[in-house]
Design a protein around this motif. Structure first.
Motif, short mmCIF file in Angstrom:
data_model
loop_
_atom_site.label_atom_id
_atom_site.label_comp_id
_atom_site.label_asym_id
_atom_site.label_seq_id
_atom_site.Cartn_x
_atom_site.Cartn_y
_atom_site.Cartn_z
N ARG A 118 72.89 2.99 -15.92
CA ARG A 118 71.72 2.26 -15.43
C ARG A 118 70.47 3.04 -15.83
O ARG A 118 70.40 4.25 -15.67
N ASN A 119 69.53 2.33 -16.40
CA ASN A 119 68.35 3.00 -16.94
C ASN A 119 67.15 2.97 -16.01
O ASN A 119 66.06 3.41 -16.38
N ASN A 120 67.33 2.44 -14.79
CA ASN A 120 66.25 2.39 -13.80
C ASN A 120 64.99 1.72 -14.37
O ASN A 120 63.88 2.17 -14.15
N ARG A 121 65.24 0.67 -15.16
CA ARG A 121 64.16 -0.15 -15.75
C ARG A 121 63.33 0.61 -16.79
O ARG A 121 62.21 0.24 -17.08
N ASP A 129 70.09 -3.45 -14.25
CA ASP A 129 69.51 -2.52 -15.21
C ASP A 129 70.56 -1.69 -15.96
O ASP A 129 70.24 -0.70 -16.59
#
Length: 74
Positions: free
Chosen positions: A6-9, A42
């Motif tokens: 997950r790229n945290n947006r 994400d």
């Protein structure tokens, strides 16, 4: 690698993983989330998977053990 991808947006920076893959013997990603959750929200697992030799689910101790057994065969 061990993580949920997950790229945290934020931008996923798959270029950094690609650079690591060029110099590493192998790149294996152990993901603690179940595969149906990959690429939801994400998560950018598919983007990272292109630069991995293997992507394995490891959400439980049993899955982790099976993943490690599988890695021994690579």
């Amino acid at each position: 690698m061990l993580g949920d991808a997950r790229n945290n947006r934020r931008p996923p920076r798959a270029d950094l993983l690609a650079a690591l893959h060029r110099v590493a013997r192998r790149v294996v990603w152990l993901n603690p989330e179940p595969p149906p959750r990959w690429d939801t929200g994400d998560s950018v697992m598919r983007t990272y998977a292109r630069h991995c030799d293997a992507v394995l689910a490891a959400a439980t101790p049993r899955q982790l053990s099976a993943a490690l057994d599988g890695l021994a065969r690579l």
